[in-house]
Design an enzyme around this catalytic site. Structure first.
Site, mmCIF file in Angstrom:
data_model
loop_
_atom_site.group_PDB
_atom_site.id
_atom_site.type_symbol
_atom_site.label_atom_id
_atom_site.label_comp_id
_atom_site.label_asym_id
_atom_site.label_seq_id
_atom_site.Cartn_x
_atom_site.Cartn_y
_atom_site.Cartn_z
ATOM 1 N N ARG A 1 0.699 -1.287 0.127
ATOM 2 C CA ARG A 1 -0.158 -0.174 -0.384
ATOM 3 C C ARG A 1 1.415 1.316 0.160
ATOM 4 N NH1 ARG A 1 -3.512 -2.610 -1.409
ATOM 5 N NH2 ARG A 1 -5.604 -2.920 -0.454
ATOM 6 N N HIS B 1 -0.867 0.296 -9.704
ATOM 7 C CA HIS B 1 -1.963 -0.399 -8.716
ATOM 8 C C HIS B 1 -2.463 -1.121 -9.289
ATOM 9 C CE1 HIS B 1 -3.705 -0.454 -4.802
ATOM 10 N NE2 HIS B 1 -3.860 -1.440 -4.951
HETATM 11 P P1 NDP Z 1 -1.876 -11.365 4.284
HETATM 12 O O1 NDP Z 1 -2.785 -10.541 5.486
HETATM 13 O O2 NDP Z 1 -1.754 -12.925 4.582
HETATM 14 O O3 NDP Z 1 -0.698 -11.218 4.909
HETATM 15 C C1 NDP Z 1 0.005 -9.688 6.053
HETATM 16 C C2 NDP Z 1 0.721 -9.952 6.522
HETATM 17 O O4 NDP Z 1 1.683 -8.941 6.914
HETATM 18 C C3 NDP Z 1 1.645 -11.384 7.109
HETATM 19 O O5 NDP Z 1 2.604 -11.799 7.604
HETATM 20 C C4 NDP Z 1 1.397 -10.734 8.566
HETATM 21 O O6 NDP Z 1 2.107 -11.303 10.106
HETATM 22 C C5 NDP Z 1 2.465 -9.382 8.881
HETATM 23 N N1 NDP Z 1 1.720 -8.023 9.046
HETATM 24 C C6 NDP Z 1 0.918 -7.235 9.249
HETATM 25 N N2 NDP Z 1 1.024 -6.578 10.107
HETATM 26 C C7 NDP Z 1 2.368 -6.669 10.639
HETATM 27 C C8 NDP Z 1 3.221 -5.589 11.701
HETATM 28 N N3 NDP Z 1 2.676 -4.630 12.102
HETATM 29 N N4 NDP Z 1 4.374 -6.218 11.790
HETATM 30 C C9 NDP Z 1 4.582 -7.045 10.936
HETATM 31 N N5 NDP Z 1 4.021 -7.934 9.886
HETATM 32 C C10 NDP Z 1 3.210 -7.404 10.137
HETATM 33 O O7 NDP Z 1 -2.323 -10.090 3.555
HETATM 34 P P2 NDP Z 1 -1.451 -10.607 1.667
HETATM 35 O O8 NDP Z 1 -0.589 -11.351 1.810
HETATM 36 O O9 NDP Z 1 -2.913 -11.771 1.662
HETATM 37 O O10 NDP Z 1 -2.014 -9.602 1.378
HETATM 38 C C11 NDP Z 1 -0.913 -8.196 2.091
HETATM 39 C C12 NDP Z 1 -0.738 -7.489 0.952
HETATM 40 O O11 NDP Z 1 -0.977 -6.780 -0.011
HETATM 41 C C13 NDP Z 1 -2.932 -6.903 1.622
HETATM 42 O O12 NDP Z 1 -2.807 -6.042 2.833
HETATM 43 C C14 NDP Z 1 -2.528 -5.543 0.820
HETATM 44 O O13 NDP Z 1 -2.559 -3.947 1.531
HETATM 45 C C15 NDP Z 1 -1.658 -6.019 -0.481
HETATM 46 N N6 NDP Z 1 -2.393 -6.273 -2.551
HETATM 47 C C16 NDP Z 1 -1.874 -5.194 -2.724
HETATM 48 C C17 NDP Z 1 -2.524 -5.693 -3.954
HETATM 49 C C18 NDP Z 1 -2.275 -4.926 -5.465
HETATM 50 O O14 NDP Z 1 -2.462 -5.021 -6.455
HETATM 51 N N7 NDP Z 1 -0.941 -4.063 -5.189
HETATM 52 C C19 NDP Z 1 -3.513 -6.612 -4.512
HETATM 53 C C20 NDP Z 1 -3.314 -7.397 -3.206
HETATM 54 C C21 NDP Z 1 -3.147 -7.013 -1.903
HETATM 55 P P3 NDP Z 1 0.940 -12.442 11.272
HETATM 56 O O15 NDP Z 1 0.917 -12.979 9.579
HETATM 57 O O16 NDP Z 1 2.080 -12.742 11.751
HETATM 58 O O17 NDP Z 1 0.071 -11.568 11.384
HETATM 59 C C1 OXD Z 2 -6.319 -5.550 -2.968
HETATM 60 C C2 OXD Z 2 -5.979 -4.662 -3.802
HETATM 61 O O1 OXD Z 2 -5.896 -5.035 -1.862
HETATM 62 O O2 OXD Z 2 -6.190 -4.686 -5.193
HETATM 63 O O3 OXD Z 2 -6.366 -6.450 -3.756
HETATM 64 O O4 OXD Z 2 -5.160 -3.400 -3.613
#
Ligand code: NDP
Ligand code: OXD
Length: 313
Positions: free
Chosen positions: A228, A276
């Protein structure tokens, strides 16, 4: 038992068509058409107008049509019903492929080769083997792990940083703020796949960027952010590029989207800007996921991939 489709900035038509084809028994109405708020049981949404969902007295499940729920959770009036986010092979493989594409782009010195091509200059640049390049994935959940597996398979030294220290074979695990400095110090290419929360906002700043490895084979560090835009401080990224701490970057997400026409990032010779679209939500793949969750709910089973509102993801 009607579903309301509220997608801001997306064309609702393909979603309506897929939902109606897959579940002819489930009435679906777009939020832009007239509807009876009392009839709505499900909401399928992307960045819905704050207050919209609170105006639906019978809503039972909210489906966020993307993986990240930061925009949805800014609505303080959301009712206390489950929020299901997207966890789906199609979206995951799109992100995995985006990350692999851009890691390879920077690893294989494509910026320098493209500049040389413009000069008609037949010049080679050293291509280190992947085994010498350390990729660090900041945010090692569904998407981070899929990218990590693919990069490890290609031979890169991969590490993942998460809150819990999630482990997968062939990838070094780092957990929490205490282990962040060690993770950054061993990272040549930083891939950001964190959710945007109160804890992660602005994390990619001058301090973090200056903590990345400077002794790797690429002559400095590389940043790839597909998480993000609110995670990054763009002025600090530009300063790090100018100082040479960062050799290059790929940015798919920005503090303000769309990226302003006059942002210097567009023309930076060592920055790739994408709009994005690292992992688009494809109605063909995702409508079926939502319908399957509704069927679970109607059978009295719990829905999957429910967001933890206290964590914010
Ligand atoms: P998940 O919830 O599966 O993974 C999130 C990860 O971030 C986990 O490993 C989590 O740790 C870690 N995390 C969150 N907060 C913290 C913190 N404060 N300190 C350390 N680690 C942290 O999400 P996804 O993998 O499915 O998606 C990730 C992000 O990708 C989405 O939230 C979105 O913002 C972005 N995205 C962007 C897209 C694009 O087109 N650019 C498309 C899709 C998603 P733990 O599991 O240990 O809690
Ligand atoms: C998502 C994105 O969060 O597209 O899936 O950004």
């Amino acid at each position: 038992m009607t579903m309301l489709l509220a997608v801001n900035g997306w064309n609702p038509e393909p979603w309506l068509e897929r939902f109606r084809r897959l579940a002819p028994d489930l009435p679906v109405v777009a939020a832009t058409e007239p509807y009876d708020p009392a009839a709505i049981r499900y909401v399928a949404c992307w960045k819905p107008k704050p207050g919209l969902i609170a105006s639906l007295p019978g809503v039972e499940v909210i489906f966020n049509l993307g993986a990240g729920v930061d925009a949805l959770l800014t609505d303080p009036t959301l009712p206390p019903v489950p929020i299901v986010r997207i966890v789906n092979d199609d979206l995951t493989s799109r992100m995995r492929d985006y990350v692999v594409l851009h890691v390879l782009y920077h690893h294989r010195q494509m910026h320098r080769l493209a500049e040389a091509q413009r000069r008609h200059d037949w010049v080679d640049f050293y291509q280190p083997p992947p085994e010498r390049v350390r990729v660090g994935i900041l945010g090692f959940g569904t998407l981070g792990q899929a990218a990590g597996r693919a990069l490890a398979h290609l031979g890169f030294q991969v590490a993942g940083w998460s809150r819990s220290g999630a482990e997968i074979a062939g990838v070094e695990a780092f957990a929490g703020l205490a282990e962040l400095p060690a993770f950054l110090a061993r990272t040549d290419i930083l891939v950001v796949l964190l959710p945007l929360t109160a804890d992660t906002r602005g994390l990619i700043d001058a301090k973090l960027l200056s903590s990345l490895a400077q002794d790797g084979p690429l002559g400095g560090a590389v940043l790839i952010n597909a998480g993000r835009g609110g995670l990054q401080v763009e002025a600090d990224i530009r300063a790090a590029l100018d100082a040479g701490t960062l050799v290059s970057a790929t940015l798919d997400v920005f503090e303000q989207e769309p990226l302003a026409k006059d942002s210097p990032l567009w023309d930076h010779p060592r920055v790739i800007v994408t709009p994005h679209n690292a992992a688009d939500s494809d109605p063909d793949a995702l409508a079926g996921y939502v319908v399957a969750q509704i069927r679970r709910h109607e059978r009295g089973e719990t829905v999957e991939n429910v967001v933890d509102r206290t964590k914010g993801y």
